[in-house]
Design a protein around this motif. Structure first.
Motif, PDB file in Angstrom:
ATOM      1  N   TYR A 106      -0.512  63.952 -18.872  1.00  0.00           N
ATOM      2  CA  TYR A 106       0.191  64.935 -19.703  1.00  0.00           C
ATOM      3  C   TYR A 106       0.475  66.207 -18.894  1.00  0.00           C
ATOM      4  O   TYR A 106       1.602  66.709 -18.880  1.00  0.00           O
ATOM      5  N   ASP A 107      -0.544  66.715 -18.209  1.00  0.00           N
ATOM      6  CA  ASP A 107      -0.393  67.958 -17.442  1.00  0.00           C
ATOM      7  C   ASP A 107       0.647  67.816 -16.332  1.00  0.00           C
ATOM      8  O   ASP A 107       1.468  68.713 -16.129  1.00  0.00           O
ATOM      9  N   LEU A 108       0.617  66.699 -15.609  1.00  0.00           N
ATOM     10  CA  LEU A 108       1.602  66.482 -14.540  1.00  0.00           C
ATOM     11  C   LEU A 108       3.028  66.469 -15.091  1.00  0.00           C
ATOM     12  O   LEU A 108       3.928  67.091 -14.518  1.00  0.00           O
TER      13      LEU A 108
ATOM     14  N   GLU B 241       7.684  46.870 -29.155  1.00  0.00           N
ATOM     15  CA  GLU B 241       6.278  46.662 -28.818  1.00  0.00           C
ATOM     16  C   GLU B 241       5.738  47.666 -27.817  1.00  0.00           C
ATOM     17  O   GLU B 241       4.523  47.772 -27.655  1.00  0.00           O
ATOM     18  N   THR B 242       6.614  48.388 -27.118  1.00  0.00           N
ATOM     19  CA  THR B 242       6.169  49.325 -26.089  1.00  0.00           C
ATOM     20  C   THR B 242       6.206  50.747 -26.638  1.00  0.00           C
ATOM     21  O   THR B 242       7.266  51.345 -26.774  1.00  0.00           O
ATOM     22  N   LEU B 243       5.019  51.250 -26.976  1.00  0.00           N
ATOM     23  CA  LEU B 243       4.882  52.604 -27.495  1.00  0.00           C
ATOM     24  C   LEU B 243       4.901  53.581 -26.334  1.00  0.00           C
ATOM     25  O   LEU B 243       4.112  53.449 -25.385  1.00  0.00           O
ATOM     26  N   VAL B 244       5.801  54.556 -26.399  1.00  0.00           N
ATOM     27  CA  VAL B 244       5.924  55.582 -25.365  1.00  0.00           C
ATOM     28  C   VAL B 244       5.507  56.919 -25.963  1.00  0.00           C
ATOM     29  O   VAL B 244       5.949  57.296 -27.043  1.00  0.00           O
ATOM     30  N   MET B 245       4.652  57.620 -25.241  1.00  0.00           N
ATOM     31  CA  MET B 245       4.249  58.978 -25.615  1.00  0.00           C
ATOM     32  C   MET B 245       4.968  59.934 -24.674  1.00  0.00           C
ATOM     33  O   MET B 245       4.872  59.784 -23.447  1.00  0.00           O
ATOM     34  N   LYS B 246       5.686  60.870 -25.256  1.00  0.00           N
ATOM     35  CA  LYS B 246       6.427  61.849 -24.461  1.00  0.00           C
ATOM     36  C   LYS B 246       5.911  63.246 -24.738  1.00  0.00           C
ATOM     37  O   LYS B 246       5.518  63.560 -25.857  1.00  0.00           O
ATOM     38  N   VAL B 247       5.961  64.078 -23.706  1.00  0.00           N
ATOM     39  CA  VAL B 247       5.815  65.516 -23.889  1.00  0.00           C
ATOM     40  C   VAL B 247       7.198  66.063 -23.604  1.00  0.00           C
ATOM     41  O   VAL B 247       7.764  65.815 -22.533  1.00  0.00           O
ATOM     42  N   GLY B 248       7.770  66.713 -24.584  1.00  0.00           N
ATOM     43  CA  GLY B 248       9.146  67.143 -24.451  1.00  0.00           C
ATOM     44  C   GLY B 248      10.029  65.923 -24.282  1.00  0.00           C
ATOM     45  O   GLY B 248       9.933  64.961 -25.036  1.00  0.00           O
TER      46      GLY B 248
ATOM     47  N   LYS C 286      10.050  63.887 -21.555  1.00  0.00           N
ATOM     48  CA  LYS C 286       9.551  62.978 -20.506  1.00  0.00           C
ATOM     49  C   LYS C 286       8.309  62.214 -20.961  1.00  0.00           C
ATOM     50  O   LYS C 286       7.431  62.767 -21.615  1.00  0.00           O
ATOM     51  N   MET C 287       8.239  60.947 -20.547  1.00  0.00           N
ATOM     52  CA  MET C 287       7.077  60.153 -20.926  1.00  0.00           C
ATOM     53  C   MET C 287       5.896  60.419 -20.011  1.00  0.00           C
ATOM     54  O   MET C 287       6.051  60.630 -18.811  1.00  0.00           O
ATOM     55  N   PHE C 288       4.706  60.413 -20.628  1.00  0.00           N
ATOM     56  CA  PHE C 288       3.471  60.567 -19.855  1.00  0.00           C
ATOM     57  C   PHE C 288       2.514  59.398 -20.075  1.00  0.00           C
ATOM     58  O   PHE C 288       1.539  59.250 -19.342  1.00  0.00           O
ATOM     59  N   ALA C 289       2.790  58.559 -21.076  1.00  0.00           N
ATOM     60  CA  ALA C 289       1.941  57.395 -21.327  1.00  0.00           C
ATOM     61  C   ALA C 289       2.745  56.344 -22.070  1.00  0.00           C
ATOM     62  O   ALA C 289       3.619  56.670 -22.863  1.00  0.00           O
TER      63      ALA C 289
END
Length: 126
Positions: free
Chosen positions: A106-108, A31-38, A40-43
């Motif tokens: 995302y930028d951080l 149920e927990t959608l994680v958005m990663k850049v590379g 690492k998660m950002f959202a």
């Protein structure tokens, strides 16, 4: 508040997925959608909770300002409360501001990646 000001789950996913190096995953549960850049998660967000609530990384000073300005911005739920906010998408925050908060997160996170990972995402070979 008008409906066009409210971001839903699909709009959130679409906005995030257009960024370089982003992937979706469910590392904690279904149920927990994680958005990663590379790597690492950002959202992250619970896909079955309404209104949508999004955890986003934030500069600690900006986080305090956002919490003071918007009741719908709270210290990050189950996160480091100094560096993460939980944003409730209930129409009380302009959509453009929510998009800015996603971009900021995302930028951080992107800046915190290893140089080799940043360059790979940018399309450069190390």
């Amino acid at each position: 508040m008008e409906a066009s000001n409210i971001m839903d789950l699909e709009a959130f996913r679409q906005f995030c997925s257009q960024k370089k190096g982003v992937m979706e995953c469910f590392p904690f549960d279904f149920e927990t959608l994680v958005m990663k850049v590379g790597s690492k998660m950002f959202a992250l967000t619970a896909i079955n909770v309404r209104p949508l609530r999004i955890n986003l990384k934030c500069d600690p000073f900006i986080a305090e300002e956002l919490r003071a300005e918007f009741a719908a911005v709270q210290p990050g739920y189950h996160m480091n409360k100094r560096h993460w906010n939980t944003v409730t998408v209930d129409g009380s925050i302009p959509k453009e501001k929510i998009l800015w908060m996603i971009d900021h997160s995302y930028d951080l996170v992107f800046k915190g990646l290893k140089k080799s990972e940043r360059e790979e995402i940018r399309g450069k070979k190390t």
